[in-house]
Scaffold this active site. Structure first.
Site, mmCIF file in Angstrom:
data_model
loop_
_atom_site.group_PDB
_atom_site.id
_atom_site.type_symbol
_atom_site.label_atom_id
_atom_site.label_comp_id
_atom_site.label_asym_id
_atom_site.label_seq_id
_atom_site.Cartn_x
_atom_site.Cartn_y
_atom_site.Cartn_z
ATOM 1 N N THR A 7 0.835 -1.206 0.000
ATOM 2 C CA THR A 7 0.000 0.000 0.000
ATOM 3 C C THR A 7 0.861 1.244 0.000
ATOM 4 O OG1 THR A 7 -1.829 1.144 1.117
ATOM 5 C CG2 THR A 7 -0.162 0.182 2.536
ATOM 6 N N ASN A 8 0.291 2.322 -0.544
ATOM 7 C CA ASN A 8 0.939 3.631 -0.444
ATOM 8 C C ASN A 8 0.184 4.508 0.542
ATOM 9 O OD1 ASN A 8 3.134 3.593 -2.333
ATOM 10 N ND2 ASN A 8 1.595 3.362 -3.940
ATOM 11 N N ASN A 9 -0.810 3.923 1.185
ATOM 12 C CA ASN A 9 -1.673 4.693 2.072
ATOM 13 C C ASN A 9 -1.191 4.513 3.518
ATOM 14 O OD1 ASN A 9 -3.856 5.353 3.806
ATOM 15 N ND2 ASN A 9 -5.302 5.166 2.108
ATOM 16 N N GLN A 10 -0.575 5.576 4.060
ATOM 17 C CA GLN A 10 0.020 5.512 5.404
ATOM 18 C C GLN A 10 -1.026 5.252 6.488
ATOM 19 O OE1 GLN A 10 3.278 5.377 6.218
ATOM 20 N NE2 GLN A 10 3.540 5.343 4.002
ATOM 21 N N ASP A 68 -7.905 -3.717 -0.971
ATOM 22 C CA ASP A 68 -8.654 -2.725 -1.738
ATOM 23 C C ASP A 68 -9.982 -2.528 -1.017
ATOM 24 O OD1 ASP A 68 -8.495 -0.886 -3.846
ATOM 25 O OD2 ASP A 68 -9.974 -2.001 -4.977
ATOM 26 N N THR A 69 -10.338 -1.263 -0.856
ATOM 27 C CA THR A 69 -11.512 -0.934 -0.048
ATOM 28 C C THR A 69 -12.455 -0.037 -0.838
ATOM 29 O OG1 THR A 69 -10.300 -1.141 2.026
ATOM 30 C CG2 THR A 69 -12.243 0.280 2.062
ATOM 31 N N PHE A 153 -9.392 8.858 8.014
ATOM 32 C CA PHE A 153 -9.038 9.329 6.671
ATOM 33 C C PHE A 153 -10.189 9.031 5.702
ATOM 34 C CE2 PHE A 153 -8.086 5.314 4.443
ATOM 35 C CZ PHE A 153 -8.039 4.424 5.503
ATOM 36 N N ASP A 156 -14.157 8.683 6.292
ATOM 37 C CA ASP A 156 -14.485 8.476 7.715
ATOM 38 C C ASP A 156 -15.405 9.555 8.311
ATOM 39 O OD1 ASP A 156 -13.277 6.031 8.025
ATOM 40 O OD2 ASP A 156 -11.416 6.825 8.862
HETATM 41 P P1 ITT Z 1 -3.550 1.670 -1.731
HETATM 42 O O1 ITT Z 1 -2.160 2.207 -1.918
HETATM 43 O O2 ITT Z 1 -3.612 0.608 -0.666
HETATM 44 O O3 ITT Z 1 -4.223 1.280 -3.005
HETATM 45 P P2 ITT Z 1 -5.656 3.685 -1.623
HETATM 46 O O4 ITT Z 1 -5.750 4.949 -0.815
HETATM 47 O O5 ITT Z 1 -5.643 3.785 -3.120
HETATM 48 O O6 ITT Z 1 -4.381 2.890 -1.074
HETATM 49 P P3 ITT Z 1 -8.093 2.047 -1.798
HETATM 50 O O7 ITT Z 1 -8.023 2.086 -3.275
HETATM 51 O O8 ITT Z 1 -8.250 0.734 -1.115
HETATM 52 O O9 ITT Z 1 -6.811 2.740 -1.132
HETATM 53 O O10 ITT Z 1 -9.255 2.938 -1.213
HETATM 54 C C1 ITT Z 1 -9.994 3.813 -1.986
HETATM 55 C C2 ITT Z 1 -10.338 5.045 -1.203
HETATM 56 O O11 ITT Z 1 -11.352 4.676 -0.263
HETATM 57 C C3 ITT Z 1 -9.206 5.625 -0.377
HETATM 58 O O12 ITT Z 1 -8.449 6.546 -1.112
HETATM 59 C C4 ITT Z 1 -9.953 6.295 0.756
HETATM 60 O O13 ITT Z 1 -10.330 7.586 0.369
HETATM 61 C C5 ITT Z 1 -11.179 5.411 0.925
HETATM 62 N N1 ITT Z 1 -10.997 4.514 2.054
HETATM 63 C C6 ITT Z 1 -10.340 3.309 2.071
HETATM 64 N N2 ITT Z 1 -10.374 2.775 3.299
HETATM 65 C C7 ITT Z 1 -11.053 3.664 4.083
HETATM 66 C C8 ITT Z 1 -11.404 3.700 5.439
HETATM 67 O O14 ITT Z 1 -11.057 2.738 6.276
HETATM 68 N N3 ITT Z 1 -12.087 4.759 5.900
HETATM 69 C C9 ITT Z 1 -12.454 5.763 5.077
HETATM 70 N N4 ITT Z 1 -12.155 5.807 3.781
HETATM 71 C C10 ITT Z 1 -11.455 4.773 3.271
#
Ligand code: ITT
Length: 198
Positions: A7-10, A68-69, A153, A156
């Site tokens: 992931t790039n998401n801290q 992936d979320t 983030f 949320d």
């Molecule tokens: P990766 O590097 O892991 O892909 P990402 O930020 O692109 O990180 P995702 O594609 O899984 O992550 O998520 C898509 C978006 O959904 C992400 O940019 C957030 O804005 C939102 N998101 C993901 N998880 C969340 C959470 O737990 N709470 C709130 N928003 C969330």
């Protein structure tokens, strides 16, 4: 056990480290010198999680998992879903713009039901085989009328989990990490890894 979280998401990284505890050493893309933004070209959360995990495994030969979320809103036919990161269509990962668009699209619709869904894809290298497994976690709730709170983030501030009166951003990381979509998927991942280790 040492494993790469692709992931790039801290924020995701610290949530997952917090949930998994010290039994697992979670290494980030940054830690392995991977600076690329891995393209998420799949049409489903499952496909995108696998694409990210495969990218790291193929390039670095390391066991890894990726998450992936998506936020799935009932009245919007499941949108933003797999497009959650780029929902506003202009900039990637602009949470403020994405939340503005979500509130705009929902307007004063009374049906504000939504769920967060996380899919984790695991690619585990053992002495004689590559194990591939996916795990899913979700939490139902609703979309608030306005943003509430500053913790967390992404979406949320807008997401109120079922059984609570406050958004994830008001409840804070400790409560979110006990009940969230990601916590539920990570718990399955941890149970699976522990059982393989035993
Ligand atoms: P990766 O590097 O892991 O892909 P990402 O930020 O692109 O990180 P995702 O594609 O899984 O992550 O998520 C898509 C978006 O959904 C992400 O940019 C957030 O804005 C939102 N998101 C993901 N998880 C969340 C959470 O737990 N709470 C709130 N928003 C969330």
């Amino acid at each position: 056990m040492k494993i790469v979280f692709a992931t790039n998401n801290q924020n995701k990284l610290s949530e997952i480290r917090n949930i998994l505890g010290s039994e697992f050493e979670i290494v980030s893309l940054h830690d392995i010198g991977c600076t690329e933004d891995i393209p998420e070209t799949g049409n489903t959360l499952e496909e995108n999680a696998l694409i990210k995990a495969r990218y790291v495994y193929n390039k670095y030969g390391l066991s890894c998992f990726a998450d992936d979320t998506g936020l799935e809103v009932e009245a919007l036919g499941g949108a933003p879903g797999v497009r959650s990161a780029r929902y506003d269509g202009i900039t990637d990962h602009d949470s403020e713009a994405n939340m503005r668009k979500l509130l705009r699209e929902l307007g004063d619709n009374n049906n504000r039901k939504a769920q967060f869904r996380t899919v984790i894809a695991l690619l585990l290298k053992t002495s004689n085989q590559l194990i591939s497994h996916t795990f899913e976690g979700k939490i139902e709730g609703h979309i608030a009328l306005t943003k509430q709170g500053t913790a967390g983030f992404g979406y949320d501030p807008l997401f109120v989990p079922i059984g609570y009166q406050q958004s994830f951003a008001q409840l804070g990381m400790d409560i979110k990490n006990q009940i969230s979509h990601r916590a539920r998927a990570v718990k399955q991942l941890a149970d699976y890894l522990k059982q393989l280790n035993s």
